[in-house]
Design a protein around this motif. Sequence first.
Motif, short mmCIF file in Angstrom:
data_model
loop_
_atom_site.label_atom_id
_atom_site.label_comp_id
_atom_site.label_asym_id
_atom_site.label_seq_id
_atom_site.Cartn_x
_atom_site.Cartn_y
_atom_site.Cartn_z
N TYR A 113 0.84 -1.20 0.00
CA TYR A 113 0.00 0.00 0.00
C TYR A 113 0.87 1.25 0.00
CZ TYR A 113 -3.02 3.71 1.79
OH TYR A 113 -3.69 4.91 1.98
N ILE A 114 1.87 1.30 0.87
CA ILE A 114 2.74 2.47 0.97
C ILE A 114 3.48 2.69 -0.34
CG2 ILE A 114 4.71 3.46 2.20
CD1 ILE A 114 3.76 1.65 4.62
N ALA A 115 3.97 1.61 -0.95
CA ALA A 115 4.65 1.72 -2.24
C ALA A 115 3.71 2.28 -3.30
CB ALA A 115 5.18 0.36 -2.67
N HIS A 116 2.49 1.79 -3.33
CA HIS A 116 1.50 2.28 -4.30
C HIS A 116 1.24 3.76 -4.10
CE1 HIS A 116 -2.91 2.16 -5.84
NE2 HIS A 116 -2.09 2.60 -6.76
N GLN A 117 1.04 4.18 -2.86
CA GLN A 117 0.76 5.59 -2.59
C GLN A 117 1.93 6.48 -2.96
OE1 GLN A 117 -2.34 6.75 -1.50
NE2 GLN A 117 -2.82 4.61 -2.00
N ALA A 118 3.14 5.95 -2.86
CA ALA A 118 4.35 6.75 -3.16
C ALA A 118 4.71 6.72 -4.64
CB ALA A 118 5.52 6.23 -2.34
N GLY A 119 4.01 5.91 -5.42
CA GLY A 119 4.33 5.81 -6.84
C GLY A 119 5.49 4.87 -7.12
N ILE A 120 5.81 4.00 -6.15
CA ILE A 120 6.88 3.02 -6.32
C ILE A 120 6.23 1.77 -6.91
CG2 ILE A 120 8.68 1.68 -5.18
CD1 ILE A 120 8.58 3.83 -2.93
N ILE A 121 6.30 1.62 -8.21
CA ILE A 121 5.57 0.55 -8.89
C ILE A 121 6.38 -0.73 -8.97
CG2 ILE A 121 4.37 -0.06 -11.02
CD1 ILE A 121 3.15 2.26 -9.36
N ASP A 122 7.67 -0.63 -9.26
CA ASP A 122 8.49 -1.82 -9.49
C ASP A 122 9.35 -2.22 -8.30
OD1 ASP A 122 7.57 -2.04 -12.15
OD2 ASP A 122 9.02 -0.54 -12.81
N GLY A 123 9.56 -1.32 -7.35
CA GLY A 123 10.38 -1.64 -6.19
C GLY A 123 9.73 -2.72 -5.35
#
Length: 358
Positions: A113-123
């Motif tokens: 969820y946090i990655a999605h909200q931050a725009g981190i798609i591939d990390g």
Amino acid sequence: MTATNHPPVVDTRAAEDRTGTGPATRLSIKAATLWLPPVKEGAPDGELSSADVERIGVTELYVAPDDIAPPQMAALAVESALGGSGTEPADIGLLAHSFSYHQGFDMWSPAHYIAHQAGIIDGLPVNVQQLCNGGAVALQLAAKWLVATPDVSTALVTSADRFCTPGFNRWSSDDDAAYSDSATAVLLGRTGEGDDFLHLLSLEMVTDSEWEVQMRGDDAFSSVPFGHGVPVDLRRANKVFRESGAAARMVKLGVPKMHELVQRALRTAGVGREDISCVALPRLTRTMREGMFKPTISEVIGGNPRYLECGTGCLGAGDFLANLVDIEEGLNPGEFGLIIQGTGGYTFTCAVVQAPVE
């Protein structure tokens, strides 16, 4: 020691220290953010005695509003860290999220969820749950991952906890800590690639799993969340631990282990004990900090380092990462700092950092 730009080496080196085939990887904190709610509250009337207040050491704790969950708090901290560093979400190869308590849903991945909200798609998003040592373990995971993944420049470490009723009483569920709500975000990268917030010279840990019983006492395993009742009562398990004599034995055996941990962190960093200017301790009760941690660390460090005082209470998994923020503010350019963290189980962490020379 003269305040020089000391070569940062974290104890996750893949080359020089293990095989002698190449230079050690040098890592630095690129940005670190502590997010705290705007509101602080005291204990409900009649809940704490004057002796409790003296033991705990704080009279107010940070309380997040009901309409924000811990992963949302972490997303706010990430936004601040990314904005302040100029790092692009696409540059982040790993997001390690740490937490101690409920994240808003029973079966899901808050890291994603946090990655999605931050725009981190591939990390790669990873969750780490190790109570108050969670942030340190997440940082260690990120450091090792960067060493093993040379084609990626940055890893992101986050934490978030909200210690709310009915499941948890922030003032009295634990007799060793009172808990504030918070979130943190820390960017870790290679030294010299962009600006450095702190050089991470070493990050060492020591574990003795014999003491995991401290957090469960003699209760039977439950089959559902809160199977032992609400709110969570860590005091009951602690009482069993003390009365069994295990607590005294853990201190007797644990203090030498902590001494060796600090000495190992100093050796890895290439720093003398007399060079430490500032020390950050776990954000536990005043009794724990003054009665256990300060004397134990002073036996190794000696001298008269500045000890960071803590007005937040415990931040759960965010303790260690929040101390990165505070110790940077307490160090002059070139000075060295020591961060100690621990958790029930037990695992202790010791890190040595340096403020970059301007």
